[in-house]
Design an enzyme around this catalytic site. Sequence first.
Site: not given
Length: 228
Positions: A105-107, A109, A188
């Site tokens: 997962l993104d930073f 998220t 993304h």
Amino acid sequence: MKSSTTRLDRFISQNSIYSMSDTRLLVAQKKIIVDGDVAHSTHQKVTQFMHVELDGHSLQDNKPIYIMLNKPQGIVSATKDSKHTTVLDLIDHPQKDELHIVGRLDFNTTGLVLLTNDGAWSRQISLPETKLAKVYEVTLSKPVTEEYITVFKEGIYFRYENITTKPAHLEIISEYQARLSLVEGKYHQVKRMFGFFQNEVLALHRVSVGHLLVAGLESGQYREFSID
């Protein structure tokens, strides 16, 4: 990641004083036990979670580990990072250094992150052919309309990769919130899909991967689970 499957003779040579050529005699003497059964061939396969004994001594007795974590915002989906706290830093497990991340997962998220030492399982659930649904709750800067549902179901063209996203299911929760179900995970992707409408994603939370749910875990908490 190392291969999790090898031939018995190679496994014996790598984990004992015996050579690959010695293994034939050890098999004939019934000195090798694999998962409770006498080994039958030097060519039989040994996986990372098989229990292997040689002349009464255990050479391997690994156990698969499966962990689900509710990732907080500002945590890196990595096993090591010199500047930020990683998801692995949140895990207190004696074998945590053996774990790898399944579906990063993104930073910023939040939500469900899976970790395991079972490479075969993680590859299986990551394959596009598996079509495993990943569900996200999304908070947006502009109202969500019925048009989004139609467009997401038809797929959105990403010019950079020259691809069209697979059909996705969108459920409108409230004026600025929606629940999105995807069967793929492009770079993304969620933010870019809403970007098609020039609607900024303010918060993104993954609630499930297949039948695995983050519900019941507070932010930063984790638990082991079984895939049986």
